[in-house]
Design a protein around this motif. Structure first.
Motif, PDB file in Angstrom:
ATOM      1  N   GLN A  28      -4.407   1.741   3.739  1.00  0.00           N
ATOM      2  CA  GLN A  28      -3.792   2.393   5.469  1.00  0.00           C
ATOM      3  C   GLN A  28      -4.487   2.994   5.847  1.00  0.00           C
ATOM      4  O   GLN A  28      -4.444   3.664   7.268  1.00  0.00           O
ATOM      5  CB  GLN A  28      -3.032   3.796   4.699  1.00  0.00           C
ATOM      6  CG  GLN A  28      -1.428   3.232   3.865  1.00  0.00           C
ATOM      7  CD  GLN A  28      -0.815   2.590   4.936  1.00  0.00           C
ATOM      8  OE1 GLN A  28      -0.131   3.101   5.893  1.00  0.00           O
ATOM      9  NE2 GLN A  28       0.297   1.657   4.495  1.00  0.00           N
ATOM     10  N   ARG A  30      -6.939   4.671   6.073  1.00  0.00           N
ATOM     11  CA  ARG A  30      -7.648   5.884   5.222  1.00  0.00           C
ATOM     12  C   ARG A  30      -9.165   6.104   5.500  1.00  0.00           C
ATOM     13  O   ARG A  30      -9.909   7.475   4.826  1.00  0.00           O
ATOM     14  CB  ARG A  30      -6.547   7.157   4.556  1.00  0.00           C
ATOM     15  CG  ARG A  30      -5.736   6.697   6.097  1.00  0.00           C
ATOM     16  CD  ARG A  30      -4.481   7.870   4.863  1.00  0.00           C
ATOM     17  NE  ARG A  30      -3.440   7.786   5.324  1.00  0.00           N
ATOM     18  CZ  ARG A  30      -2.395   8.700   4.222  1.00  0.00           C
ATOM     19  NH1 ARG A  30      -2.774   9.529   3.788  1.00  0.00           N
ATOM     20  NH2 ARG A  30      -0.568   7.674   4.586  1.00  0.00           N
ATOM     21  N   GLN A 387      -0.281  13.311  -1.352  1.00  0.00           N
ATOM     22  CA  GLN A 387      -0.126  12.034  -1.059  1.00  0.00           C
ATOM     23  C   GLN A 387       1.232  10.737  -1.905  1.00  0.00           C
ATOM     24  O   GLN A 387       1.665  10.412  -1.619  1.00  0.00           O
ATOM     25  CB  GLN A 387      -1.136  11.902  -0.350  1.00  0.00           C
ATOM     26  CG  GLN A 387      -1.699  12.538   0.664  1.00  0.00           C
ATOM     27  CD  GLN A 387      -3.539  12.192   1.191  1.00  0.00           C
ATOM     28  OE1 GLN A 387      -3.532  10.921   0.586  1.00  0.00           O
ATOM     29  NE2 GLN A 387      -4.229  12.513   0.951  1.00  0.00           N
ATOM     30  N   THR A 390       4.441  10.994  -1.004  1.00  0.00           N
ATOM     31  CA  THR A 390       4.912  10.718   0.756  1.00  0.00           C
ATOM     32  C   THR A 390       4.736   8.791   1.475  1.00  0.00           C
ATOM     33  O   THR A 390       4.623   8.105   0.766  1.00  0.00           O
ATOM     34  CB  THR A 390       3.359  11.079   1.762  1.00  0.00           C
ATOM     35  OG1 THR A 390       2.379  10.490   1.621  1.00  0.00           O
ATOM     36  CG2 THR A 390       3.409  13.079   1.280  1.00  0.00           C
ATOM     37  N   ARG A 392       4.494   8.418   3.858  1.00  0.00           N
ATOM     38  CA  ARG A 392       3.390   7.839   4.440  1.00  0.00           C
ATOM     39  C   ARG A 392       2.453   6.895   4.017  1.00  0.00           C
ATOM     40  O   ARG A 392       1.639   5.487   4.502  1.00  0.00           O
ATOM     41  CB  ARG A 392       2.649   8.832   5.102  1.00  0.00           C
ATOM     42  CG  ARG A 392       1.401   8.224   6.716  1.00  0.00           C
ATOM     43  CD  ARG A 392       0.703   9.287   6.972  1.00  0.00           C
ATOM     44  NE  ARG A 392       0.040   8.883   8.313  1.00  0.00           N
ATOM     45  CZ  ARG A 392      -0.912   9.387   8.032  1.00  0.00           C
ATOM     46  NH1 ARG A 392      -1.204  11.364   7.881  1.00  0.00           N
ATOM     47  NH2 ARG A 392      -2.557   9.223   9.390  1.00  0.00           N
ATOM     48  N   GLN A 395       4.393   3.017   3.382  1.00  0.00           N
ATOM     49  CA  GLN A 395       5.538   2.462   4.344  1.00  0.00           C
ATOM     50  C   GLN A 395       3.546   2.573   5.813  1.00  0.00           C
ATOM     51  O   GLN A 395       3.238   3.068   5.870  1.00  0.00           O
ATOM     52  CB  GLN A 395       6.197   3.729   4.304  1.00  0.00           C
ATOM     53  CG  GLN A 395       7.250   3.266   3.948  1.00  0.00           C
ATOM     54  CD  GLN A 395       8.477   4.455   4.628  1.00  0.00           C
ATOM     55  OE1 GLN A 395       7.771   4.757   5.923  1.00  0.00           O
ATOM     56  NE2 GLN A 395       8.996   4.393   3.503  1.00  0.00           N
ATOM     57  N   THR A 397       3.070   1.416   9.269  1.00  0.00           N
ATOM     58  CA  THR A 397       3.501   1.701  10.640  1.00  0.00           C
ATOM     59  C   THR A 397       2.848   0.411  11.597  1.00  0.00           C
ATOM     60  O   THR A 397       2.277  -0.506  11.124  1.00  0.00           O
ATOM     61  CB  THR A 397       2.837   2.713  10.886  1.00  0.00           C
ATOM     62  OG1 THR A 397       1.808   2.648  10.908  1.00  0.00           O
ATOM     63  CG2 THR A 397       2.909   4.116   9.813  1.00  0.00           C
ATOM     64  N   THR A 400      -1.026   0.321  11.659  1.00  0.00           N
ATOM     65  CA  THR A 400      -1.315  -0.108  10.589  1.00  0.00           C
ATOM     66  C   THR A 400      -1.543  -1.964  11.028  1.00  0.00           C
ATOM     67  O   THR A 400      -2.371  -2.543  10.534  1.00  0.00           O
ATOM     68  CB  THR A 400      -0.730   0.226   8.754  1.00  0.00           C
ATOM     69  OG1 THR A 400      -0.320   1.552   8.809  1.00  0.00           O
ATOM     70  CG2 THR A 400      -1.008  -0.950   7.788  1.00  0.00           C
TER      71      THR A 400
END
Length: 523
Positions: A28, A30, A387, A390, A392, A395, A397, A400
């Motif tokens: 993702q 991050r 996390q 969650t 996010r 999934q 986006t 992403t």
């Protein structure tokens, strides 16, 4: 279930959970160039048979750096990273580092759960599983996994092995495990010395060796080895302003001692950090002298000028987790009773108790492992493991998808400038620098080989505003845009040798690039 089975269950569960968290965070976008990308380049260098060099680290390399890569042994001393080189050579992906870090944490969980099984049998069969699970869920380890990869991950199982060997009365083995910490990072020399002080009354020779070896190795690395590799010929963290622009780690401990004492208590964030470090043990770790080995790490962090060291964020508390939980095991072990009904004495030293840390009744001690697990589970909701619950994290986006499409434009073997969030995805197959204006100007120098590609996230928060400025400057310098979507921009250097011979061909090429951009956006 046999003790090995309990420990293995805790370790496997920790490895799976932390691996999933780390890999999903990476997928993702991050993770970042600072620091996963830097360590990825270091391990790649070792795998290629070279000393560790990072092109990403050039962005904060200082004025004395003239090479295209920063020699990482001139920043920190962490030769233990070379152990990852054989695995990376077989599987050349930066995800190897994330999985290795999860495995190191899991190994420490196995070690401490086994120790709890041996020393806390008198508290019931659930004591060891609860304490081992509480350790595996502890917030310092979550923060380690939740922030890229760092060399201190190796210190976590080494400390667990050294401390549990101490609890088992295996003094020489404990000293051997502790000495390996010197290969993890230069500041570990102080921790090795503290461990030696613990050993003095148990195995004088081993204790003396560690008390001499730790400070000597630290002095050698800080004043000789690191300055030898550093482009400016110094150890940057001894200066008032480190090369990264932040206040430097060990300076307050080595100069202006009276100011360092004051810094230990202000601001209040530091007191909160100490509270949070002891909270998972219900503060019973204070009953064990093993907690003394945490003083060096706490000392340089709290005395530092850098606010990043003070709080509970980042990875800096990870090395304290095995110390706190080993101290808790030691404290609870004292509540056991010998066959004659007298209290058993923990191997550390029962006389370390003070009026502030009275003996805990064995019946009260029986609830402590469950309490420790409850505390760790409750804190999880404020730290990275939350996390996993969650949407996010699971999934994709549109941003992403756009980031992946932008990276797909970069060919293998390219020389590329990349944003902080994109850089670690390119370290395996390209030569990647960070998108800063200073780095770009170096590459626009006619005496250097310019970057062929630039891939930037114009909304990247660090370095603030740099990505957008780099895109504008590079465009003015002749780079042309081949992709733009969701804030991600890919620029390619205009090569004079590729210039078309007639305007018609130029128009055709522009149309082709436009079509490719549209196709990537649809993906």
């Amino acid at each position: 279930m046999p003790s090995r089975g309990v420990a293995a269950t805790v370790a496997v569960a920790a490895f799976v959970i932390y691996s999933v968290l780390a890999l999903r965070r990476h997928a993702q976008f991050r993770t970042t160039g600072y620091d996963l990308g830097i360590f990825g380049q270091a391990v790649r260098s070792y795998a290629q048979g070279h000393l560790p060099v990072s092109e990403i680290r050039v962005a904060t390399g200082g004025p004395g750096l003239t090479a295209d890569g920063f020699p990482l042994l001139g920043d920190h001393f962490h030769p233990i990273l070379a152990l990852l080189a054989p695995v990376y050579r077989l599987l050349p992906h930066v995800e190897v580092l994330l999985l290795a870090q999860a495995a190191l944490v899991a190994a420490s969980a196995y070690t401490l759960t086994r120790a709890a099984t041996r020393h806390l049998a008198h508290l019931g069969r659930w004591a060891a599983p609860c304490l081992g699970t509480a350790y595996a869920l502890s917030w310092p380890l979550q923060q380690l996994i939740g922030f890229d990869f760092h060399e201190v991950a190796f210190a976590v199982p080494l400390l667990a092995l050294a401390l549990t060997a101490f609890l088992d009365g295996r003094w020489v083995r404990a000293a051997c495990w502790a000495s390996i910490l010197l290969l993890v990072k230069e500041d570990m020399g102080l921790t090795v010395c503290a461990f030696g002080l613990l050993l003095l009354r148990r195995h004088r020779r081993a204790g003396v060796v560690l008390c001499i070896l730790g400070p000597t190795a630290m002095a050698l690395t800080v004043f000789a080895i690191i300055p030898h590799f550093n482009p400016q010929g110094t150890y940057g963290y001894l200066t008032a302003e480190a090369s990264t622009g932040a206040g430097g780690g060990l300076a307050p401990l080595l100069s202006h001692a009276w100011e360092a004492v004051l810094r230990l208590f202000t601001p209040g964030t530091k007191a909160l950090t100490v509270f949070m470090i002891l909270l998972p043990s219900a503060f019973l770790a204070l009953r064990s002298p093993l907690l003394l080995t945490a003083i060096p790490t706490l000392g340089w962090r709290l005395a530092s000028d850098n606010p990043a060291y003070w709080g509970t964020q980042y990875h800096y508390s990870a090395v304290l987790a095995p110390i706190v939980y080993a101290a808790l095991i030691d404290a609870l072990a004292r509540t056991g009773r010998k066959p004659d009904g007298t209290h058993a004495v923990a191997l550390s030293d029962a006389r370390a108790r003070t009026p502030l840390t009275p003996r805990v009744d064995s019946r009260a001690a029986a609830v402590v492992p469950g309490l420790a697990l409850a505390i760790a589970a409750a804190l999880t909701f404020a730290f990275p493991l939350s996390q996993l619950f969650t949407p996010r994290l699971w999934q994709d986006t549109p941003r992403t998808a756009a980031a992946r499409a932008a990276l797909a434009r970069i060919p293998d073997g390219a020389h590329v400038l990349a944003s902080n969030s994109l850089a670690p995805h390119l370290t395996d197959r390209t030569t990647v620098h960070l998108t800063t204006q200073g780095v770009l100007e170096r590459h626009l120098d006619p005496q250097r080989h310019p970057a062929d590609w630039i891939v930037a996230d114009t909304s990247d928060g660090w370095p603030a505003g740099e990505a957008r400025a780099v895109v504008n400057r590079a465009t003015a310098a002749g780079y042309h845009r081949v992709f733009a979507n969701q804030g991600y921009v890919v620029l390619r250097r205009a090569d004079p040798s590729d210039a078309p011979a007639n305007p018609l061909l130029s128009t055709t090429r522009a149309s082709t690039d436009s079509c490719r951009t549209g196709s990537a956006q649809q993906q």
